[in-house]
Design a protein around this motif. Structure first.
Motif, PDB file in Angstrom:
ATOM      1  N   PHE A  70       0.800  -1.210   0.000  1.00  0.00           N
ATOM      2  CA  PHE A  70       0.000   0.000   0.000  1.00  0.00           C
ATOM      3  C   PHE A  70       0.842   1.273   0.000  1.00  0.00           C
ATOM      4  N   TYR A  79      -3.551   5.674   4.955  1.00  0.00           N
ATOM      5  CA  TYR A  79      -3.089   4.961   3.773  1.00  0.00           C
ATOM      6  C   TYR A  79      -3.691   5.557   2.498  1.00  0.00           C
ATOM      7  N   THR A  80      -4.946   6.009   2.594  1.00  0.00           N
ATOM      8  CA  THR A  80      -5.678   6.482   1.423  1.00  0.00           C
ATOM      9  C   THR A  80      -6.474   7.725   1.807  1.00  0.00           C
ATOM     10  N   SER A 135     -14.587   6.865  -0.867  1.00  0.00           N
ATOM     11  CA  SER A 135     -14.166   5.676  -1.612  1.00  0.00           C
ATOM     12  C   SER A 135     -14.796   5.658  -2.999  1.00  0.00           C
ATOM     13  N   VAL A 191     -12.981   8.300  -5.095  1.00  0.00           N
ATOM     14  CA  VAL A 191     -11.637   7.884  -5.500  1.00  0.00           C
ATOM     15  C   VAL A 191     -11.706   6.918  -6.673  1.00  0.00           C
ATOM     16  N   PRO A 226      -6.008  10.821  -6.546  1.00  0.00           N
ATOM     17  CA  PRO A 226      -5.714   9.719  -5.625  1.00  0.00           C
ATOM     18  C   PRO A 226      -4.338   9.117  -5.805  1.00  0.00           C
ATOM     19  N   HIS A 227      -3.846   9.030  -7.050  1.00  0.00           N
ATOM     20  CA  HIS A 227      -2.539   8.407  -7.259  1.00  0.00           C
ATOM     21  C   HIS A 227      -1.398   9.334  -6.859  1.00  0.00           C
ATOM     22  N   VAL A 256      -1.585   9.420  -2.602  1.00  0.00           N
ATOM     23  CA  VAL A 256      -1.093   8.202  -1.955  1.00  0.00           C
ATOM     24  C   VAL A 256       0.433   8.174  -1.908  1.00  0.00           C
ATOM     25  N   ALA A 287      -3.820   3.218  -6.478  1.00  0.00           N
ATOM     26  CA  ALA A 287      -4.698   4.054  -5.661  1.00  0.00           C
ATOM     27  C   ALA A 287      -6.114   3.487  -5.604  1.00  0.00           C
ATOM     28  N   GLY A 319      -6.158   0.107  -3.772  1.00  0.00           N
ATOM     29  CA  GLY A 319      -6.035   0.270  -2.332  1.00  0.00           C
ATOM     30  C   GLY A 319      -7.374   0.533  -1.673  1.00  0.00           C
ATOM     31  N   VAL A 320      -8.205   1.353  -2.313  1.00  0.00           N
ATOM     32  CA  VAL A 320      -9.536   1.647  -1.773  1.00  0.00           C
ATOM     33  C   VAL A 320     -10.464   0.442  -1.921  1.00  0.00           C
TER      34      VAL A 320
END
Length: 509
Positions: free
Chosen positions: A42, A109-110, A129, A132, A255-256, A259, A349, A352-353
């Motif tokens: 992650f 983490y996110t 979420s 994202v 998001p990318h 993170v 990203a 991860g979510v």
């Protein structure tokens, strides 16, 4: 003879795609040796140093829109399109000043992790979420589109072939090692992209200087001397300012990109990383405008519908022969690296979510572990936008990315800025603002991507929604939070102290 000529023309493109794909897989496999824990997958166990992280961020941030789209927009619309690279770079200045260090200190983490930790609300987390995943998929669309355009222009392959190749290589490189291994891949791909634009432009400028600098017909077009505002009076001015708002504020919500700051050891390293990224982007974004300017001289025919292939075709148009073929192969390699690096970052990203909120949940008697859930989520993260990209191939690459920036500026930018700097933000205010900004910009994006539209205020307002959707989101969050001030989380004060206390001070206590 004709078949031989065609096959010779496509050799540089095929070689470039194969070499970049093999290098990506090889570096990703090497990184797999040090990817063992869930934290490695992650956030690379939060051990990535600023210089390496800056190169990796540059690798994933400089997408198809940067490598192909900017030059194409400059070719078609002229100097006012310089706001795209200016805004994409300046967004990191806003990120440096307002967000980078506090976001790293949050320990999340996110983005959904941050929202839940700051506001203590599962509802806010779920909404984040969804956003994202939606933004990640919207941003993946131009990567697949650009790959299709590249293979079609260089080797004559069907458009879907490039999208499929990128999807398969990304899955093969991301799934085994996650963030830890892909960090090295993206750092390598940044320097490949910079080299792929830098070396050919020296040759092309030398050609222009030898046959065009002294020829009035080869002088820079007059359109490049106009003010940097879109034409059309009030509509043009609105479009320019809306683009500035989207690009300046949209970076912090990608998001990318976000993170990546969780992978730094501490807040100070996050700031140093951001400063290094500003330098790297500043160097890179000098190059696409040069291709756009030369394209107006040597490739005016590409203005009508094929401007995204300018960077790929300009070497063969200006140089030709073996040298032109080598330069074409080099820019093709850089373009393919752009698709792979950005797609890899977005896949991580989104995965991860999804792995935390979807694939990692218990489904009946079955429940996937952390790494297994991540790999299933990575497949979902790639396949859905791949299917979505097939009917949307006629949308300009940079335009699609610009729309993604408008959505992030209208949703996560207000959430992060208010969540980091204003204690009074409440879960109700956050949800209301995210819905207003997300639905407003989302409807505008859907309308814009659905079909072509005639010029006018409706097209301007929906084609560039950030100028009204961003203020609406901010205002909604503030007003609703004021109306629901009794729901301010009890831990908000302690969390704000954590965000703004340097690690060195915290350790001394």
């Amino acid at each position: 003879m004709r078949l031989t000529a065609v096959s010779t023309d496509v050799v540089p493109g095929i070689v470039a795609v194969v070499l970049v794909s093999l290098a990506t897989l090889a570096i990703g496999t090497w990184g797999l040796r040090i990817s063992r824990t869930t934290s490695d997958f992650f956030v690379a166990s939060r051990t990535v140093r600023p210089r390496l992280n800056a190169s990796a961020i540059g690798g994933e941030y400089l997408s198809a829109a940067s490598f192909l789209g900017v030059a194409g927009l400059l070719l078609t619309f002229g100097a006012e399109m310089l706001w795209y690279p200016v805004g994409w770079t300046a967004g990191y200045l806003v990120l440096l000043v307002l967000v980078a260090a506090p976001l790293r200190r949050s320990g999340a983490y996110t983005l959904p992790d941050f929202a839940e930790a700051r506001l203590g609300s599962r509802g806010v987390r779920k909404l984040c979420s969804v956003l994202v995943v939606g933004i990640g998929w919207l941003y993946l669309l131009p990567q697949f589109q650009g790959a299709g355009v590249t293979l079609r222009a260089t080797i004559g392959a069907p458009t879907w072939a490039g999208s499929l190749v990128v999807a398969l290589v990304v899955l093969a490189s991301v799934s085994p090692g996650g963030m830890r291994s892909i960090t090295f891949v993206q750092a390598f791909q940044f320097w490949l992209k910079l080299t792929a634009l830098l070396v050919p432009i020296f040759v092309l400028l030398a050609v222009w200087a030898s046959d065009g600098a002294a020829d009035p017909t080869h002088a820079a077009p007059a359109a490049w001397s106009v003010p940097l505002a879109a034409p059309g009076g009030g509509i043009g001015l609105y479009t320019t300012y809306s683009l500035i708002v989207a690009t300046f504020l949209g970076t912090m919500g990608l998001p990318h990109v976000v993170v990546r700051f969780y992978t730094n050891p501490d807040g100070r390293a996050a700031r140093r990383t951001t400063l290094a990224v500003l330098v790297l982007l500043g160097i890179f974004y000098v190059l696409p405008p040069l291709y756009g300017a030369l394209g107006r001289i040597y490739a005016p025919a590409l203005v009508s519908g094929r401007s995204d292939v300018l960077v790929l075709e300009l070497p063969s148009l200006m140089v030709g022969g073996l040298l032109g073929a080598v330069l074409t192969g080099l820019v093709t390699a850089g373009a393919f690296a752009a698709f792979l690096s950005t797609s890899s970052g977005l896949t991580i990203a989104v995965a991860g979510v999804l792995s935390q909120d979807v694939t990692g949940r218990r489904w009946g008697r079955y429940r996937l572990g952390g790494v297994a859930a991540f790999r299933v989520a990575a497949a979902i993260a790639v396949v859905v936008p791949l299917l979505m990209s097939l009917p949307a191939q006629d949308v300009a690459v940079a335009r699609t990315v610009g729309l993604a920036f408008a959505v992030t500026a209208s949703t996560f930018a207000p959430l992060l800025m208010l969540g980091i700097w204003w204690r009074g933000l409440t879960p109700y205010g956050a949800v209301a603002g995210l819905l207003v900004g997300g639905l407003g910009s989302g409807v505008a994006v859907t309308w814009t991507l659905a079909a072509s539209h005639s010029p006018g205020w409706t097209t301007a307002l929906l084609g560039q929604p950030a100028a009204w959707s961003v203020p609406a989101s901010f205002l909604t969050m503030v007003v609703v939070s004021r109306l629901t001030r009794s729901s301010v989380p009890a831990h908000a004060g302690r969390f704000m102290v954590r965000l703004h206390t340097p690690e060195a001070v915290d350790l001394q206590r």
